[in-house]
Design a protein around this motif. Structure first.
Motif, PDB file in Angstrom:
ATOM      1  N   ILE A   1       0.658  -1.201   0.517  1.00  0.00           N
ATOM      2  CA  ILE A   1       0.399   0.083   0.591  1.00  0.00           C
ATOM      3  C   ILE A   1       1.020   1.483   0.140  1.00  0.00           C
ATOM      4  O   ILE A   1       1.651   1.323   1.159  1.00  0.00           O
ATOM      5  N   ALA A   2       0.871   2.704  -0.965  1.00  0.00           N
ATOM      6  CA  ALA A   2       1.548   3.163  -0.587  1.00  0.00           C
ATOM      7  C   ALA A   2       0.711   3.917  -0.829  1.00  0.00           C
ATOM      8  O   ALA A   2       0.297   4.561  -1.676  1.00  0.00           O
ATOM      9  N   ILE A   3       1.261   5.127  -0.323  1.00  0.00           N
ATOM     10  CA  ILE A   3      -0.199   6.488   0.426  1.00  0.00           C
ATOM     11  C   ILE A   3       0.950   8.052   0.748  1.00  0.00           C
ATOM     12  O   ILE A   3       1.691   7.967   1.504  1.00  0.00           O
ATOM     13  N   ILE A   4       0.392   8.936  -0.696  1.00  0.00           N
ATOM     14  CA  ILE A   4       0.693  10.130  -0.762  1.00  0.00           C
ATOM     15  C   ILE A   4      -0.234  10.948  -0.062  1.00  0.00           C
ATOM     16  O   ILE A   4      -1.379  11.049  -0.713  1.00  0.00           O
ATOM     17  N   SER A   5       0.306  12.001   1.135  1.00  0.00           N
ATOM     18  CA  SER A   5      -1.007  13.174   1.600  1.00  0.00           C
ATOM     19  C   SER A   5      -0.071  14.233   1.692  1.00  0.00           C
ATOM     20  O   SER A   5       0.691  14.552   1.267  1.00  0.00           O
ATOM     21  N   PHE A   6      -1.235  15.150   1.673  1.00  0.00           N
ATOM     22  CA  PHE A   6      -0.526  16.531   1.473  1.00  0.00           C
ATOM     23  C   PHE A   6      -0.892  17.503   2.456  1.00  0.00           C
ATOM     24  O   PHE A   6       0.160  18.919   2.481  1.00  0.00           O
ATOM     25  N   HIS A   7      -1.943  17.169   3.165  1.00  0.00           N
ATOM     26  CA  HIS A   7      -1.589  17.793   4.355  1.00  0.00           C
ATOM     27  C   HIS A   7      -1.953  17.474   5.884  1.00  0.00           C
ATOM     28  O   HIS A   7      -1.744  15.858   5.987  1.00  0.00           O
ATOM     29  N   SER A   8      -1.404  18.055   7.486  1.00  0.00           N
ATOM     30  CA  SER A   8      -1.330  17.350   8.735  1.00  0.00           C
ATOM     31  C   SER A   8      -2.448  16.439   9.223  1.00  0.00           C
ATOM     32  O   SER A   8      -2.813  15.386   9.185  1.00  0.00           O
ATOM     33  N   ILE A   9      -4.127  17.001   8.381  1.00  0.00           N
ATOM     34  CA  ILE A   9      -5.452  16.309   8.559  1.00  0.00           C
ATOM     35  C   ILE A   9      -4.821  14.741   8.305  1.00  0.00           C
ATOM     36  O   ILE A   9      -5.252  13.822   8.433  1.00  0.00           O
ATOM     37  N   GLU A  10      -4.928  14.663   6.641  1.00  0.00           N
ATOM     38  CA  GLU A  10      -4.661  13.848   5.976  1.00  0.00           C
ATOM     39  C   GLU A  10      -3.737  12.303   6.507  1.00  0.00           C
ATOM     40  O   GLU A  10      -3.533  11.076   7.081  1.00  0.00           O
ATOM     41  N   ASP A  11      -2.277  13.596   6.680  1.00  0.00           N
ATOM     42  CA  ASP A  11      -1.567  12.390   7.318  1.00  0.00           C
ATOM     43  C   ASP A  11      -2.129  11.497   8.603  1.00  0.00           C
ATOM     44  O   ASP A  11      -1.532  10.304   8.998  1.00  0.00           O
ATOM     45  N   ARG A  12      -2.423  12.246   9.557  1.00  0.00           N
ATOM     46  CA  ARG A  12      -2.634  12.194  11.021  1.00  0.00           C
ATOM     47  C   ARG A  12      -3.127  10.343  10.739  1.00  0.00           C
ATOM     48  O   ARG A  12      -3.373   9.732  11.947  1.00  0.00           O
ATOM     49  N   ILE A  13      -4.335  10.667   9.579  1.00  0.00           N
ATOM     50  CA  ILE A  13      -5.428   9.345   9.465  1.00  0.00           C
ATOM     51  C   ILE A  13      -4.130   8.504   8.886  1.00  0.00           C
ATOM     52  O   ILE A  13      -4.700   6.980   9.203  1.00  0.00           O
ATOM     53  N   VAL A  14      -3.549   8.377   8.153  1.00  0.00           N
ATOM     54  CA  VAL A  14      -2.687   7.651   7.719  1.00  0.00           C
ATOM     55  C   VAL A  14      -1.927   6.953   8.464  1.00  0.00           C
ATOM     56  O   VAL A  14      -1.515   5.858   8.718  1.00  0.00           O
ATOM     57  N   LYS A  15      -1.586   7.842   9.400  1.00  0.00           N
ATOM     58  CA  LYS A  15      -0.042   7.322   9.987  1.00  0.00           C
ATOM     59  C   LYS A  15      -1.447   6.331  11.020  1.00  0.00           C
ATOM     60  O   LYS A  15      -0.610   5.249  11.989  1.00  0.00           O
ATOM     61  N   ASN A  16      -2.030   6.732  11.777  1.00  0.00           N
ATOM     62  CA  ASN A  16      -2.787   5.917  12.666  1.00  0.00           C
ATOM     63  C   ASN A  16      -3.265   4.419  12.442  1.00  0.00           C
ATOM     64  O   ASN A  16      -3.493   3.692  12.671  1.00  0.00           O
ATOM     65  N   PHE A  17      -4.012   4.569  10.719  1.00  0.00           N
ATOM     66  CA  PHE A  17      -4.189   3.568  10.357  1.00  0.00           C
ATOM     67  C   PHE A  17      -3.484   2.449  10.554  1.00  0.00           C
ATOM     68  O   PHE A  17      -3.580   2.123  11.147  1.00  0.00           O
ATOM     69  N   ILE A  18      -1.505   2.824  10.144  1.00  0.00           N
ATOM     70  CA  ILE A  18      -0.846   2.065   9.865  1.00  0.00           C
ATOM     71  C   ILE A  18      -0.515   1.241  11.830  1.00  0.00           C
ATOM     72  O   ILE A  18      -0.371   0.018  11.237  1.00  0.00           O
ATOM     73  N   LYS A  19      -0.382   2.733  12.231  1.00  0.00           N
ATOM     74  CA  LYS A  19      -0.441   1.968  14.023  1.00  0.00           C
ATOM     75  C   LYS A  19      -1.647   1.098  13.960  1.00  0.00           C
ATOM     76  O   LYS A  19      -0.875   0.560  14.878  1.00  0.00           O
ATOM     77  N   ASN A  20      -2.879   1.449  13.855  1.00  0.00           N
ATOM     78  CA  ASN A  20      -3.702   0.790  14.398  1.00  0.00           C
ATOM     79  C   ASN A  20      -2.987  -0.780  14.171  1.00  0.00           C
ATOM     80  O   ASN A  20      -3.635  -1.968  14.597  1.00  0.00           O
ATOM     81  N   TYR A  21      -3.244  -0.978  12.420  1.00  0.00           N
ATOM     82  CA  TYR A  21      -3.029  -2.086  12.120  1.00  0.00           C
ATOM     83  C   TYR A  21      -2.058  -3.270  12.557  1.00  0.00           C
ATOM     84  O   TYR A  21      -1.732  -4.277  11.885  1.00  0.00           O
ATOM     85  N   SER A  22      -0.700  -2.493  13.022  1.00  0.00           N
ATOM     86  CA  SER A  22      -0.021  -2.798  12.785  1.00  0.00           C
ATOM     87  C   SER A  22       0.761  -3.711  13.446  1.00  0.00           C
ATOM     88  O   SER A  22       1.785  -4.348  14.227  1.00  0.00           O
ATOM     89  N   ASN A  23       0.045  -3.272  15.242  1.00  0.00           N
ATOM     90  CA  ASN A  23      -0.380  -4.637  15.885  1.00  0.00           C
ATOM     91  C   ASN A  23      -0.667  -5.091  16.112  1.00  0.00           C
ATOM     92  O   ASN A  23      -2.371  -5.251  15.883  1.00  0.00           O
ATOM     93  N   TYR A  24      -1.116  -6.348  17.099  1.00  0.00           N
ATOM     94  CA  TYR A  24      -2.304  -6.949  17.597  1.00  0.00           C
ATOM     95  C   TYR A  24      -3.320  -6.471  18.570  1.00  0.00           C
ATOM     96  O   TYR A  24      -2.396  -5.981  18.856  1.00  0.00           O
ATOM     97  N   PRO A  25      -4.420  -6.520  18.233  1.00  0.00           N
ATOM     98  CA  PRO A  25      -5.461  -6.013  19.581  1.00  0.00           C
ATOM     99  C   PRO A  25      -4.635  -6.357  20.841  1.00  0.00           C
ATOM    100  O   PRO A  25      -4.208  -7.709  20.508  1.00  0.00           O
ATOM    101  N   ASN A  26      -4.036  -5.288  22.044  1.00  0.00           N
ATOM    102  CA  ASN A  26      -4.241  -6.153  23.765  1.00  0.00           C
ATOM    103  C   ASN A  26      -5.261  -7.004  23.845  1.00  0.00           C
ATOM    104  O   ASN A  26      -6.868  -6.715  24.294  1.00  0.00           O
ATOM    105  N   ILE A  27      -5.271  -7.566  24.025  1.00  0.00           N
ATOM    106  CA  ILE A  27      -5.873  -8.984  24.918  1.00  0.00           C
ATOM    107  C   ILE A  27      -5.117  -9.351  25.675  1.00  0.00           C
ATOM    108  O   ILE A  27      -4.795 -10.333  25.418  1.00  0.00           O
ATOM    109  N   PRO A  28      -5.833  -9.581  27.163  1.00  0.00           N
ATOM    110  CA  PRO A  28      -5.648 -10.207  28.193  1.00  0.00           C
ATOM    111  C   PRO A  28      -5.044 -11.688  27.898  1.00  0.00           C
ATOM    112  O   PRO A  28      -5.504 -12.620  27.438  1.00  0.00           O
TER     113      PRO A  28
END
Ligand SMILES: C[S@@+](CC[C@H](N)C(=O)[O-])C[C@H]1O[C@@H](n2cnc3c(N)ncnc32)[C@H](O)[C@@H]1O
Length: 306
Positions: free
Chosen positions: A232-259
């Motif tokens: 997946i390649a995503i180019i963003s041009f402003h901070s609002i878009e970039d934040r969303i892309v960054k969080n998307f990658i972060k959220n899916y880069s980790n397994y959910p926290n399961i006890p």
């Protein structure tokens, strides 16, 4: 007016185009990235490109290549758009080059630019939805203020929205330069390095084209339609878009926290959340920015489905 694609070499390098692979360019624009991908593909490769702007489709239709197909539509409709394509389940890479192209920006009749006079429109697809001018006429000050604040990160959102409403009570705002004048008059202090209308124009464009919704939707879909190894390649041009892309990658880069004590296997966890591997964040170098000043705010993020 042509559009100079941004970070083309890096996109090709990190998408690791397979000769017989299938790729989707969700934002065809002037076709610069699509053409570069086609050059890398072998005879059995496939490229599907999408754009919601009919003008881009016209440009795309000029590419006569059996490996290539172009579709008019929103990228959030990717599943519907590719429904009849036999390679739809084998996508090896997706490109999103967000925002608008220079073709759109520099065409005064489209109303994206605060530098040229034109109708206050800003729709990427002029045959769908309503123009900024029509929207301003029927909305209220609070909504305008919120849009300018949220999508333009403009500190004078209240002053600008008030001035817009005052003007609309007298007469509809129909042209870009009319809006520029209103903004200029309502801002007490100008930023040295930014045109006073930059943030408001960005905000209205994002709002009228529902760009943030579109981005959230496509990111959710991507997770489901790609397979292990897809890039997946995503180019963003402003901070609002970039934040969303960054969080998307972060959220899916980790397994959910399961006890720890929950009786759940690794395989079951994988089913809960498909994992992404972050590969690289790239910004254009000085030489690219000198040749193409539009590239200066671009951030490319590359990741892969695990
Ligand atoms: C920055 S330009 C892409 C330029 C392109 N990569 C090139 O090399 O010429 C973004 C393009 O994406 C299109 N676009 C933006 N959001 C879209 C969406 N949600 N659905 C479909 N097309 C979209 C715009 O109309 C515009 O043509």
């Amino acid at each position: 007016m042509i559009h100079k694609p941004v970070l083309t070499k890096e996109i090709i390098q990190y998408l690791k185009i397979k000769k017989d692979g299938t790729y989707v360019d969700c934002t065809f624009g002037g076709g610069g990235h699509s053409k570069a991908i086609l050059q890398e593909l072998g005879v059995n490769g496939k490229l599907y490109s999408i754009d919601q702007d009919p003008q881009s489709i016209k440009i795309g239709k000029k590419i006569k290549d059996s490996r290539f197909k172009i579709f008019l539509g929103k990228f959030s409709n990717i599943e519907k758009i590719l429904k009849k394509e036999k390679n739809r389940d084998k996508i090896d890479g997706i490109l999103l080059d967000l925002g608008i192209s220079s073709i759109q920006l520099n065409s005064s009749i489209r109303g994206f630019s605060f530098m040229n006079d034109g109708p206050l429109d800003m729709r990427m697809n002029p045959k769908s939805g309503i123009s900024v001018s029509q929207w301003l006429k029927k909305t209220n000050q609070k909504t305008i203020e919120q849009v300018i604040k949220n999508f333009g990160e403009e500190k004078y959102a209240k002053k600008i929205s008030r001035a817009i409403i005052l003007q609309i009570k007298k007469k509809t705002i129909t042209s870009t330069l009319e809006l520029v004048q209103i903004i200029k008059k309502s801002i007490p202090k100008y930023d040295k390095f930014k045109h006073p209308a930059t943030r408001t124009f960005q905000a209205f464009r994002i709002y009228i084209n529902q760009e943030i919704n579109e981005l959230h939707k496509i990111l959710k879909i991507i997770i489901n339609i790609l397979h292990s190894g897809s890039k997946i390649a995503i180019i963003s041009f402003h901070s609002i878009e970039d934040r969303i892309v960054k969080n998307f990658i972060k959220n899916y880069s980790n397994y959910p926290n399961i006890p720890k004590k929950l009786p759940i296997t690794e395989l079951q966890i994988r089913k809960i959340k498909k994992k992404i591997r972050f590969i690289k964040r790239i910004k254009p170098n000085i030489s690219e920015i000198q040749k193409n000043p539009r590239a200066r705010s671009a951030i490319l993020r590359i990741c892969e489905i695990r």
